[in-house]
Design an enzyme around this catalytic site. Structure first.
Site, PDB file in Angstrom:
ATOM      1  N   ARG A 108       6.033  -8.693   1.030  1.00 36.75           N
ATOM      2  CA  ARG A 108       6.283  -8.002   0.026  1.00 36.75           C
ATOM      3  C   ARG A 108       5.813  -9.434  -0.582  1.00 36.75           C
ATOM      4  NH1 ARG A 108       7.645  -3.701  -4.693  1.00 36.75           N
ATOM      5  NH2 ARG A 108       5.714  -2.991  -3.585  1.00 36.75           N
ATOM      6  N   HIS A 135      -2.835  -4.501  -3.525  1.00 41.20           N
ATOM      7  CA  HIS A 135      -1.856  -4.127  -3.439  1.00 41.20           C
ATOM      8  C   HIS A 135      -1.902  -2.712  -2.762  1.00 41.20           C
ATOM      9  CE1 HIS A 135       1.655  -1.383  -2.950  1.00 41.20           C
ATOM     10  NE2 HIS A 135       2.089  -1.247  -4.266  1.00 41.20           N
ATOM     11  N   GLN A 138      -0.981   0.765  -1.091  1.00 45.33           N
ATOM     12  CA  GLN A 138      -0.955   2.247  -2.571  1.00 45.33           C
ATOM     13  C   GLN A 138      -1.469   2.596  -3.206  1.00 45.33           C
ATOM     14  OE1 GLN A 138       2.498   3.084  -5.166  1.00 45.33           O
ATOM     15  NE2 GLN A 138       1.106   3.668  -5.375  1.00 45.33           N
ATOM     16  N   ASP A 227      -0.480   1.994 -15.136  1.00 42.24           N
ATOM     17  CA  ASP A 227       0.468   1.037 -14.105  1.00 42.24           C
ATOM     18  C   ASP A 227       1.422   0.668 -15.790  1.00 42.24           C
ATOM     19  OD1 ASP A 227       2.107  -0.472 -12.826  1.00 42.24           O
ATOM     20  OD2 ASP A 227       0.904  -1.397 -11.711  1.00 42.24           O
ATOM     21  N   CYS A 267       1.765   4.550 -10.025  1.00 41.18           N
ATOM     22  CA  CYS A 267       2.537   3.485  -9.200  1.00 41.18           C
ATOM     23  C   CYS A 267       4.094   3.697  -8.853  1.00 41.18           C
ATOM     24  CB  CYS A 267       2.143   2.583  -8.393  1.00 41.18           C
ATOM     25  SG  CYS A 267       2.033   1.081  -9.478  1.00 41.18           S
ATOM     26  N   ARG A 293       2.769   8.191  -0.018  1.00 40.72           N
ATOM     27  CA  ARG A 293       3.165   7.352   0.533  1.00 40.72           C
ATOM     28  C   ARG A 293       3.335   6.481   1.861  1.00 40.72           C
ATOM     29  NH1 ARG A 293       4.730   2.348  -2.700  1.00 40.72           N
ATOM     30  NH2 ARG A 293       3.007   1.530  -1.293  1.00 40.72           N
TER      31      ARG A 293
HETATM   32  N1  NVA Z   1       1.965  -4.165 -10.938  1.00 40.07           N
HETATM   33  C1  NVA Z   1       3.231  -4.005 -10.490  1.00 40.07           C
HETATM   34  C2  NVA Z   1       3.201  -2.668  -9.812  1.00 40.07           C
HETATM   35  C3  NVA Z   1       4.317  -2.649  -8.660  1.00 40.07           C
HETATM   36  C4  NVA Z   1       4.443  -1.761  -7.687  1.00 40.07           C
HETATM   37  C5  NVA Z   1       3.377  -4.889 -10.272  1.00 40.07           C
HETATM   38  O1  NVA Z   1       2.891  -6.057  -9.057  1.00 40.07           O
HETATM   39  O2  NVA Z   1       4.669  -5.354 -10.597  1.00 40.07           O
HETATM   40  N1   CP Z   2       4.931   1.774  -6.226  1.00 35.86           N
HETATM   41  C1   CP Z   2       4.957   0.274  -5.399  1.00 35.86           C
HETATM   42  O1   CP Z   2       4.654   0.411  -4.756  1.00 35.86           O
HETATM   43  O2   CP Z   2       6.849   0.604  -5.426  1.00 35.86           O
HETATM   44  P1   CP Z   2       8.029  -0.389  -4.936  1.00 35.86           P
HETATM   45  O3   CP Z   2       7.407  -1.680  -5.973  1.00 35.86           O
HETATM   46  O4   CP Z   2       9.278   0.573  -5.930  1.00 35.86           O
HETATM   47  O5   CP Z   2       7.369  -0.397  -4.499  1.00 35.86           O
END
Ligand code: NVA
Ligand code: CP
Length: 309
Positions: A108, A135, A138, A227, A267, A293
């Site tokens: 990540r 992502h 997800q 989101d 998500c 997931r």
């Molecule tokens: N769009 C959000 C998704 C988190 C799982 C982010 O990037 O923070």
């Molecule tokens: N939805 C998701 O990816 O959650 P986290 O940021 O908690 O991993």
């Protein structure tokens, strides 16, 4: 070995195969405990290294469970604990070391360039566990959830996204092209998807439908996704952006414009984009979505390790 970095670069037949495998595996697990291994332990002895440059609850725990249930193990790292993060060591050398000790790498990252650089230097599969631009794990899992609940291929459903043009939406757009489903996007003019993404959709002879009116976007749809308006490390004027999204907040009134049996997915984590009443209401399936997931990521891992049957 196969990477899992962006949905747009993965053949649709492989994406569908992953979903089919996840369906079978979920059924076979029945009432197994979280750490019980699947029959045959297909990834016995394998180690997945996970590295997080941003916070994560779901991705990190679900990948931990996924690799454990396949018979392997995981090690979770934060960049700032490594020489890489301390500024000393290069991505090239770090990737070499990860490939020496581990069998797969889930990253990540706060940089798409870093994802690309790791891809270049790793000799083990790389899984993108969220980057600024996508992502994919997800969204593939979300397609699984939609088909599980609706008992229909997603290509037969009308999908809507209400929210920011962020990484999750980019992957959803890629999925709409790959899986051929109708996608409405409801967002303010200033926060529409980037031109290059829309151009990619056009190049593939497909279309997404963008509305600056949330009512038009949700009208008659089967699924609503949302989101947070402000993503992790989003460097915008937060006050201004939140103000722009005010009329896109998902409440009961807005939900009434969708089909009666419309489902709501998110998500997580959530912010102010959704009313508590809808989030915890009967149309919402967010907890099932999060738990799926594990199942889909197991099949993604098997795909990467070329063990998908
Ligand atoms: N769009 C959000 C998704 C988190 C799982 C982010 O990037 O923070
Ligand atoms: N939805 C998701 O990816 O959650 P986290 O940021 O908690 O991993």
């Amino acid at each position: 070995m196969k990477h899992f970095i962006n949905l747009k670069d993965i053949p649709i037949k492989d994406l569908k195969k992953i979903i089919r495998d996840a369906k079978k595996r979920k059924k076979l697990r029945g009432k197994f405990n979280a750490l019980e291994t699947d029959r045959g332990a297909p990834l016995k002895g394998k180690m997945l290294i996970q590295m997080f440059e941003k916070a994560s609850s779901r991705t990190r725990i679900s990948f931990y469970l996924a690799i454990k249930q396949l018979g392997g193990g995981t090690l979770t790292l934060r960049t700032n604990e490594l020489h890489l993060g301390q500024g000393g060591e290069s991505i090239a050398d770090t990737a070499k070391i990860l490939s020496t000790y581990g069998d797969g790498f889930m990253l990540r990252s706060d940089s798409d360039k870093k994802v690309k650089d790791f891809e270049k230097y790793l000799s083990i599969p790389l899984i993108n566990g969220l980057s600024p631009s996508s992502h994919p794990t997800q969204v593939l899992s979300d397609i699984f959830t939609v088909e599980e609940i609706k008992k229909k291929p997603i290509s037969k459903l009308k999908i809507c996204w209400i929210g920011d043009s962020n990484n999750v939406l980019n992957s959803l757009i890629a999925a709409s092209v790959k899986f051929s489903f109708k996608l409405n996007i409801g967002c303010p003019k200033k926060f529409e998807p980037k031109k290059e993404i829309i151009n990619w959709v056009k190049k593939n002879n497909k279309k997404v439908y963008i509305y600056n009116d949330p009512i038009k976007a949700v009208s008659d749809v089967d699924v609503i996704f949302s989101d947070k308006v402000i993503s992790l490390n989003d460097k915008v004027n937060k006050k201004y952006k939140i103000q722009k999204f005010k009329k896109y907040r998902i409440n009961k009134k807005l939900l009434n414009y969708a089909k009666k049996d419309c489902i709501f997915l998110h998500c997580l984590p959530r912010g102010d984009e959704i009313d508590e009443e809808v989030f915890l209401g009967k149309n919402s399936h967010v907890w099932q979505q999060a738990s799926n997931r594990v199942h889909v990521q197991k099949s993604i891992l098997l795909y990467c390790f070329e063990k998908l049957r």
